[in-house]
Design a protein around this motif. Structure first.
Motif, PDB file in Angstrom:
ATOM      1  N   LYS A 116       2.933  -1.456  17.604  1.00 38.04           N
ATOM      2  CA  LYS A 116       2.653  -2.531  16.647  1.00 38.04           C
ATOM      3  C   LYS A 116       1.331  -2.301  15.933  1.00 38.04           C
ATOM      4  O   LYS A 116       1.198  -2.552  14.733  1.00 38.04           O
ATOM      5  N   LEU A 117       0.332  -1.825  16.689  1.00 35.24           N
ATOM      6  CA  LEU A 117      -0.984  -1.561  16.096  1.00 35.24           C
ATOM      7  C   LEU A 117      -0.893  -0.431  15.077  1.00 35.24           C
ATOM      8  O   LEU A 117      -1.418  -0.536  13.951  1.00 35.24           O
ATOM      9  N   ILE A 118      -0.237   0.633  15.452  1.00 36.23           N
ATOM     10  CA  ILE A 118      -0.091   1.777  14.549  1.00 36.23           C
ATOM     11  C   ILE A 118       0.687   1.378  13.305  1.00 36.23           C
ATOM     12  O   ILE A 118       0.311   1.715  12.174  1.00 36.23           O
ATOM     13  N   GLU A 119       1.769   0.634  13.506  1.00 37.09           N
ATOM     14  CA  GLU A 119       2.586   0.205  12.366  1.00 37.09           C
ATOM     15  C   GLU A 119       1.769  -0.654  11.409  1.00 37.09           C
ATOM     16  O   GLU A 119       1.848  -0.488  10.181  1.00 37.09           O
ATOM     17  N   ARG A 120       0.964  -1.544  11.952  1.00 37.99           N
ATOM     18  CA  ARG A 120       0.134  -2.428  11.119  1.00 37.99           C
ATOM     19  C   ARG A 120      -0.794  -1.632  10.211  1.00 37.99           C
ATOM     20  O   ARG A 120      -0.896  -1.890   9.009  1.00 37.99           O
ATOM     21  N   TYR A 121      -1.460  -0.635  10.774  1.00 33.29           N
ATOM     22  CA  TYR A 121      -2.457   0.077   9.985  1.00 33.29           C
ATOM     23  C   TYR A 121      -1.847   1.127   9.067  1.00 33.29           C
ATOM     24  O   TYR A 121      -2.373   1.380   7.969  1.00 33.29           O
ATOM     25  N   VAL A 122      -0.735   1.726   9.463  1.00 35.33           N
ATOM     26  CA  VAL A 122      -0.073   2.646   8.539  1.00 35.33           C
ATOM     27  C   VAL A 122       0.462   1.873   7.338  1.00 35.33           C
ATOM     28  O   VAL A 122       0.410   2.352   6.200  1.00 35.33           O
ATOM     29  N   LYS A 123       0.943   0.654   7.568  1.00 30.60           N
ATOM     30  CA  LYS A 123       1.415  -0.171   6.452  1.00 30.60           C
ATOM     31  C   LYS A 123       0.290  -0.464   5.465  1.00 30.60           C
ATOM     32  O   LYS A 123       0.510  -0.512   4.254  1.00 30.60           O
ATOM     33  N   LEU A 124      -0.925  -0.666   5.988  1.00 29.53           N
ATOM     34  CA  LEU A 124      -2.065  -0.885   5.088  1.00 29.53           C
ATOM     35  C   LEU A 124      -2.336   0.350   4.238  1.00 29.53           C
ATOM     36  O   LEU A 124      -2.553   0.258   3.022  1.00 29.53           O
ATOM     37  N   LEU A 125      -2.335   1.514   4.868  1.00 22.80           N
ATOM     38  CA  LEU A 125      -2.554   2.750   4.119  1.00 22.80           C
ATOM     39  C   LEU A 125      -1.426   2.980   3.114  1.00 22.80           C
ATOM     40  O   LEU A 125      -1.662   3.420   1.985  1.00 22.80           O
ATOM     41  N   LYS A 126      -0.201   2.675   3.521  1.00 25.13           N
ATOM     42  CA  LYS A 126       0.932   2.836   2.611  1.00 25.13           C
ATOM     43  C   LYS A 126       0.824   1.856   1.442  1.00 25.13           C
ATOM     44  O   LYS A 126       1.206   2.177   0.308  1.00 25.13           O
ATOM     45  N   THR A 127       0.300   0.653   1.697  1.00 27.18           N
ATOM     46  CA  THR A 127       0.095  -0.322   0.623  1.00 27.18           C
ATOM     47  C   THR A 127      -0.836   0.232  -0.439  1.00 27.18           C
ATOM     48  O   THR A 127      -0.578   0.103  -1.643  1.00 27.18           O
ATOM     49  N   VAL A 128      -1.936   0.841  -0.009  1.00 23.50           N
ATOM     50  CA  VAL A 128      -2.871   1.456  -0.962  1.00 23.50           C
ATOM     51  C   VAL A 128      -2.143   2.511  -1.792  1.00 23.50           C
ATOM     52  O   VAL A 128      -2.295   2.586  -3.022  1.00 23.50           O
ATOM     53  N   HIS A 129      -1.338   3.338  -1.128  1.00 26.81           N
ATOM     54  CA  HIS A 129      -0.557   4.368  -1.806  1.00 26.81           C
ATOM     55  C   HIS A 129       0.371   3.757  -2.850  1.00 26.81           C
ATOM     56  O   HIS A 129       0.442   4.215  -4.002  1.00 26.81           O
ATOM     57  N   ASP A 130       1.096   2.696  -2.472  1.00 26.07           N
ATOM     58  CA  ASP A 130       2.073   2.087  -3.372  1.00 26.07           C
ATOM     59  C   ASP A 130       1.402   1.422  -4.569  1.00 26.07           C
ATOM     60  O   ASP A 130       1.916   1.500  -5.699  1.00 26.07           O
ATOM     61  N   ILE A 131       0.269   0.762  -4.329  1.00 19.74           N
ATOM     62  CA  ILE A 131      -0.447   0.118  -5.438  1.00 19.74           C
ATOM     63  C   ILE A 131      -0.851   1.149  -6.478  1.00 19.74           C
ATOM     64  O   ILE A 131      -0.743   0.920  -7.692  1.00 19.74           O
ATOM     65  N   ARG A 132      -1.311   2.292  -6.026  1.00 21.05           N
ATOM     66  CA  ARG A 132      -1.808   3.329  -6.943  1.00 21.05           C
ATOM     67  C   ARG A 132      -0.703   3.916  -7.812  1.00 21.05           C
ATOM     68  O   ARG A 132      -0.991   4.601  -8.786  1.00 21.05           O
ATOM     69  N   ARG A 133       0.529   3.631  -7.476  1.00 21.32           N
ATOM     70  CA  ARG A 133       1.644   4.112  -8.289  1.00 21.32           C
ATOM     71  C   ARG A 133       2.278   3.003  -9.117  1.00 21.32           C
ATOM     72  O   ARG A 133       3.337   3.178  -9.706  1.00 21.32           O
ATOM     73  N   SER A 134       1.603   1.859  -9.202  1.00 19.23           N
ATOM     74  CA  SER A 134       2.132   0.728  -9.953  1.00 19.23           C
ATOM     75  C   SER A 134       1.764   0.843 -11.430  1.00 19.23           C
ATOM     76  O   SER A 134       0.745   1.424 -11.796  1.00 19.23           O
ATOM     77  N   ARG A 135       2.611   0.231 -12.245  1.00 19.01           N
ATOM     78  CA  ARG A 135       2.397   0.227 -13.694  1.00 19.01           C
ATOM     79  C   ARG A 135       2.558  -1.207 -14.202  1.00 19.01           C
ATOM     80  O   ARG A 135       3.482  -1.917 -13.788  1.00 19.01           O
ATOM     81  N   LEU A 136       1.668  -1.615 -15.105  1.00 18.92           N
ATOM     82  CA  LEU A 136       1.658  -2.966 -15.637  1.00 18.92           C
ATOM     83  C   LEU A 136       1.755  -2.913 -17.150  1.00 18.92           C
ATOM     84  O   LEU A 136       0.975  -2.207 -17.797  1.00 18.92           O
ATOM     85  N   LEU A 137       2.723  -3.645 -17.710  1.00 23.55           N
ATOM     86  CA  LEU A 137       2.877  -3.730 -19.156  1.00 23.55           C
ATOM     87  C   LEU A 137       2.151  -4.965 -19.662  1.00 23.55           C
ATOM     88  O   LEU A 137       2.376  -6.070 -19.181  1.00 23.55           O
ATOM     89  N   LEU A 138       1.285  -4.765 -20.652  1.00 27.90           N
ATOM     90  CA  LEU A 138       0.449  -5.833 -21.190  1.00 27.90           C
ATOM     91  C   LEU A 138       0.822  -6.048 -22.651  1.00 27.90           C
ATOM     92  O   LEU A 138       0.728  -5.122 -23.465  1.00 27.90           O
TER      93      LEU A 138
END
Length: 435
Positions: A116-138
């Motif tokens: 559970k601990l490992i899953e929690r922190y890998v998810k945080l690192l994966k979140t950073v990864h996913d955000i960096r690949r996001s695109r926003l139309l303005l």
């Protein structure tokens, strides 16, 4: 240093457990492994690993200097130090991590191989990864579009916000003008196609106040046009400078109902082209799977309440994957002066977290409230959940550089935001804290 057979087995067993957990829990993530026993080893391993997204470090040896090159690498890093054999190493570095605001989370525990601990922190690192690949139309006016894309001296505020959002989150911001939007998308939507959507909204609404089906054709065309634009530019979110563009005649309909529909489809939707709030919503989509409600918080000190109002709220506030939709009314707002608004009866007796972003100072501001009821009237915006909060503290601590808007998310997220904030290089300030 003497290494006993017993310790070697302890270490090897843990390495095997950890690798099995990583491969089982995250089959879609590529893990590249390295092992270091000294600071020189760490330098060598970092070079070998190359341009990875971040580091998950398990520490099993005290006082070897192995962490220093890793924590100063600039990469988002999570360190799990085994209490008996590795906590000394983290303790010697942790003050340096905090003082220099490094993108590092550290935890000492006897059970570093806890799934559970490992899953929690890998998810945080994966979140950073996913955000960096996001695109926003303005969708903004031509002048604002240039301010977002270039560093004009007269537009320091919006340029800094856009530049900092790019650098903090790695979000790609694409701008188009209303003229482009109208010609490429809005004007190509037929009335017949839009009428089907308008009928659907009327059928699904709890009630309709002050609108006929014909009144909603433009709003439905706006929704279908935004959907086409999102597909065309392959973006994760859209933000529209609605007040300015509608008031000046540059767009022909309000986006509120369209935003409601897009939120059900997993799209982040930003009112008033609010870049910082849109970035916060992209963050929370990846961190928690939750839509956000951009609000104008308005305080009543006599009752200890905050009215969180705006003319659009997602109806799936409990999760992008939730089909438990809140009832909504298609209505008129702003003292009778604005059509195309929705009043959403948001869930009550639940805790919510409100989040703002001061992009220039790299600071997330958060406070909590409990939603006690919804108010319905034509004063200002249409959706008005009322929350109990520490209103006096909010008044005294409000970070004006984060603006007036705060984004509402259901649940208690302060601690999770502190952790992801660390990995993104953001401070997190509790604006409802006691003085």
């Amino acid at each position: 240093m003497i290494i006993s057979d017993e310790f070697r087995k302890f270490y090897e067993d843990h390495v095997e457990q950890i690798k099995n957990i990583l491969e089982e829990k995250f089959p879609d993530v590529e893990f590249v492994y390295g092992e270091a026993g000294t600071a020189s080893d760490s330098v060598r391993v970092l070079k070998k690993l190359g341009n990875v997204e971040g580091y998950l470090v398990f520490v099993f040896r005290h006082l070897t200097g192995v962490l220093r090159p890793i924590i100063t690498s600039g990469k988002p890093t999570v360190i799990l130090a085994e209490t008996y054999t590795g906590s000394g190493e983290l303790m010697m570095e942790y003050k340096r991590i905090v003082k220099n605001c490094l993108k590092v989370l550290g935890k000492c525990t006897r059970n570093v191989a806890d799934p559970k601990l490992i899953e929690r922190y890998v998810k945080l690192l994966k979140t950073v990864h996913d955000i960096r690949r996001s695109r926003l139309l303005l969708i903004v006016g031509p002048v604002t579009s240039q301010y977002v894309d270039a560093a004009f001296p007269m537009a320091v505020g919006i340029y800094n916000a856009a530049a900092e959002i790019r650098s903090i989150f790695g979000i790609e911001i694409i701008t188009i003008t209303p003229k482009e939007f109208n010609e490429k998308f809005y004007e190509r939507i037929s009335d017949d196609e839009a009428r089907k959507v308008a009928k659907k909204w009327i059928e699904e609404a709890k009630s309709v106040v002050g609108h006929s089906e014909d009144d909603l054709i433009g709003d439905a065309k706006m929704y279908l046009a935004m959907k086409k634009a999102i597909e065309h530019y392959e973006v994760d979110g859209i933000a529209v400078d609605c007040w300015t563009l509608y008031s000046s005649g540059m767009i022909k309909a309000w986006p509120c109902l369209g935003f409601m529909e897009l939120s059900k489809e997993g799209i982040v939707c930003g009112c008033e082209a609010d870049l910082t709030s849109s970035a916060v919503m992209i963050l929370m989509k990846h961190l928690a799977g939750l839509p956000g409600f951009i609000t104008d918080p308005s305080i009543d000190e006599e009752t200890g309440e905050v009215i969180y109002y705006h003319c659009f709220s997602p109806i799936n506030m409990l999760g992008y994957d939730s089909k438990k939709y809140s009832p909504y009314v298609i209505t008129i707002a702003h003292w009778g002066g604005k059509k195309g608004s929705i009043y959403v009866e948001l869930p009550t007796r639940r805790k919510v977290t409100l989040v703002g972003l001061d992009a220039v100072d790299r600071c997330l501001v958060v406070h909590e409230a409990e939603i006690v009821r919804n108010e319905y009237n034509e004063k200002e915006c249409s959706t008005k959940p009322v929350g109990r909060a520490k209103v006096r503290n909010l008044l005294r601590n409000w970070d004006w550089k984060a603006g007036w808007h705060r984004v509402m998310f259901y649940g208690e997220w302060k601690e999770a935001l502190k952790e992801i904030g660390t990995l993104l290089g953001l401070k997190v300030v509790e604006e409802d804290a006691d003085l």
